[in-house]
Write a protein that holds these residues in place. Structure first.
Motif, PDB file in Angstrom:
ATOM      1  N   HIS A   1      45.962   5.502  58.355  1.00 50.54           N
ATOM      2  CA  HIS A   1      44.899   6.189  57.622  1.00 50.54           C
ATOM      3  C   HIS A   1      43.776   6.553  58.588  1.00 50.54           C
ATOM      4  CE1 HIS A   1      45.919   4.695  53.282  1.00 50.54           C
ATOM      5  NE2 HIS A   1      46.900   5.365  53.847  1.00 50.54           N
ATOM      6  N   GLU A   2      43.076   7.596  58.263  1.00 48.32           N
ATOM      7  CA  GLU A   2      41.988   8.056  59.126  1.00 48.32           C
ATOM      8  C   GLU A   2      40.791   7.121  59.016  1.00 48.32           C
ATOM      9  OE1 GLU A   2      41.128  12.191  58.345  1.00 48.32           O
ATOM     10  OE2 GLU A   2      43.231  12.526  57.836  1.00 48.32           O
TER      11      GLU A   2
ATOM     12  N   LEU B   1      44.950  14.113  50.845  1.00 49.24           N
ATOM     13  CA  LEU B   1      46.324  14.633  50.962  1.00 49.24           C
ATOM     14  C   LEU B   1      46.922  14.256  52.305  1.00 49.24           C
ATOM     15  CD1 LEU B   1      48.749  16.221  50.030  1.00 49.24           C
ATOM     16  CD2 LEU B   1      47.567  18.347  50.667  1.00 49.24           C
ATOM     17  N   ARG B   2      46.132  14.321  53.368  1.00 50.99           N
ATOM     18  CA  ARG B   2      46.652  13.909  54.682  1.00 50.99           C
ATOM     19  C   ARG B   2      47.128  12.463  54.629  1.00 50.99           C
ATOM     20  NH1 ARG B   2      42.000  16.842  56.735  1.00 50.99           N
ATOM     21  NH2 ARG B   2      40.912  14.892  57.210  1.00 50.99           N
ATOM     22  N   GLU B   3      46.360  11.597  53.975  1.00 49.38           N
ATOM     23  CA  GLU B   3      46.755  10.192  53.907  1.00 49.38           C
ATOM     24  C   GLU B   3      47.959   9.987  52.989  1.00 49.38           C
ATOM     25  OE1 GLU B   3      43.348   7.812  53.010  1.00 49.38           O
ATOM     26  OE2 GLU B   3      42.548   7.996  55.040  1.00 49.38           O
TER      27      GLU B   3
ATOM     28  N   GLU C   1      53.735   8.696  52.859  1.00 52.02           N
ATOM     29  CA  GLU C   1      55.125   9.105  52.614  1.00 52.02           C
ATOM     30  C   GLU C   1      55.932   9.050  53.906  1.00 52.02           C
ATOM     31  OE1 GLU C   1      58.344  10.686  50.261  1.00 52.02           O
ATOM     32  OE2 GLU C   1      56.410   9.820  49.721  1.00 52.02           O
ATOM     33  N   LEU C   2      55.342   9.518  54.997  1.00 50.46           N
ATOM     34  CA  LEU C   2      56.033   9.510  56.285  1.00 50.46           C
ATOM     35  C   LEU C   2      56.280   8.086  56.780  1.00 50.46           C
ATOM     36  CD1 LEU C   2      54.298  12.436  58.225  1.00 50.46           C
ATOM     37  CD2 LEU C   2      56.690  12.298  57.533  1.00 50.46           C
ATOM     38  N   THR C   3      55.344   7.175  56.508  1.00 50.13           N
ATOM     39  CA  THR C   3      55.546   5.789  56.925  1.00 50.13           C
ATOM     40  C   THR C   3      56.794   5.220  56.271  1.00 50.13           C
ATOM     41  OG1 THR C   3      53.152   5.495  57.152  1.00 50.13           O
ATOM     42  CG2 THR C   3      54.492   3.509  57.087  1.00 50.13           C
TER      43      THR C   3
ATOM     44  N   VAL D   1      49.468  20.185  57.973  1.00 54.22           N
ATOM     45  CA  VAL D   1      48.681  21.240  58.620  1.00 54.22           C
ATOM     46  C   VAL D   1      47.845  21.986  57.588  1.00 54.22           C
ATOM     47  CG1 VAL D   1      48.815  23.428  59.890  1.00 54.22           C
ATOM     48  CG2 VAL D   1      50.266  21.503  60.563  1.00 54.22           C
ATOM     49  N   LEU D   2      48.441  22.253  56.428  1.00 55.76           N
ATOM     50  CA  LEU D   2      47.695  22.905  55.350  1.00 55.76           C
ATOM     51  C   LEU D   2      46.547  22.014  54.877  1.00 55.76           C
ATOM     52  CD1 LEU D   2      47.854  25.497  53.454  1.00 55.76           C
ATOM     53  CD2 LEU D   2      48.855  23.934  51.772  1.00 55.76           C
TER      54      LEU D   2
END
Length: 218
Positions: free
Chosen positions: A210-211, A99-101, A106-108, A89-90
């Motif tokens: 990824h976006e 950073l989102r990717e 990491e979540l994957t 969110v940040l």
């Protein structure tokens, strides 16, 4: 903590929390290259471009500290799922796609481990309320949860509605078999996991989450 006297290659971000001001010194060029938000502030016509200082009041010091450490090390420290969603969110707030990717990568890794379970409701609700639904993190968590609930479909009833719908749409995938075994099994019997399902997950690939960057070349 850092001195307020920083050189031109650095900027200061001052965050007030519980009556205390915390100061972070960050590399100007790298910060602006990562974030259009900070680029506009520190390279545009705003006061921050002249002073090299930005004041913030609506950001968690702990969370911003995680962000600052990521810039310094290019590594995410060990976090809970809730921590990573908060950091995502940040990253969205500051428009930092890299950073989102990094977070979805990491979540994957975490979400496709054998011991992954359905996240706490408050984490799911926070994601739904604060992260645009077009972002891949929604698909990632829904896919991971669908794999968990493949043999426990009754637990779908306990999920927040919008997220539950997304999870349910994934339940026609071969979550009981890896890709190779699924293609070889004409009956597509997924009542049991295959022997190497957890080693070769049909959806384990960080690139899936990824976006998609628009091609504006015309």
């Amino acid at each position: 903590m850092a001195s307020q006297l920083c050189d031109p290659s650095s900027v200061l971000v001052k965050i007030k929390e519980d009556g205390t001001t915390y100061i972070f010194e960050l590399p100007r060029e790298e910060l602006c290259s990562l974030s259009p938000f900070f680029k506009t502030a520190f390279e545009g016509r705003f006061l921050e471009a002249q002073t090299g200082i930005m004041d913030m009041e609506d950001v968690s010091v702990e969370l911003f500290g995680d962000f600052a450490r990521w810039i310094a090390t290019d590594q995410l420290q060990h976090h809970t799922l809730e921590d990573l969603v908060n950091l995502y969110v940040l990253a969205d707030k500051f428009d930092i796609r890299v950073l989102r990717e990094a977070i979805t990568d990491e979540l994957t890794t975490e979400c496709f481990k054998p011991d992954f379970d359905v996240p706490d409701w408050k984490v799911i609700w926070f994601m739904m309320e604060n992260i645009p639904k077009c972002y891949p993190i929604h698909s990632l968590l829904a896919t991971a949860v669908a794999r968990v609930l493949w043999h426990e479909v009754e637990r779908l009833e306990g999920l927040p509605y919008g997220f539950g719908v997304r999870v349910k749409s994934n339940l026609d995938k071969p979550y009981g078999l890896c890709d190779e075994c699924f293609s070889q099994d004409e009956s597509h019997d997924t009542s049991e996991y295959c022997d190497h399902f957890f080693d070769q997950s049909s959806d384990f690939d960080p690139r899936h989450y990824h976006e998609v960057v628009p091609d504006n070349r015309g």
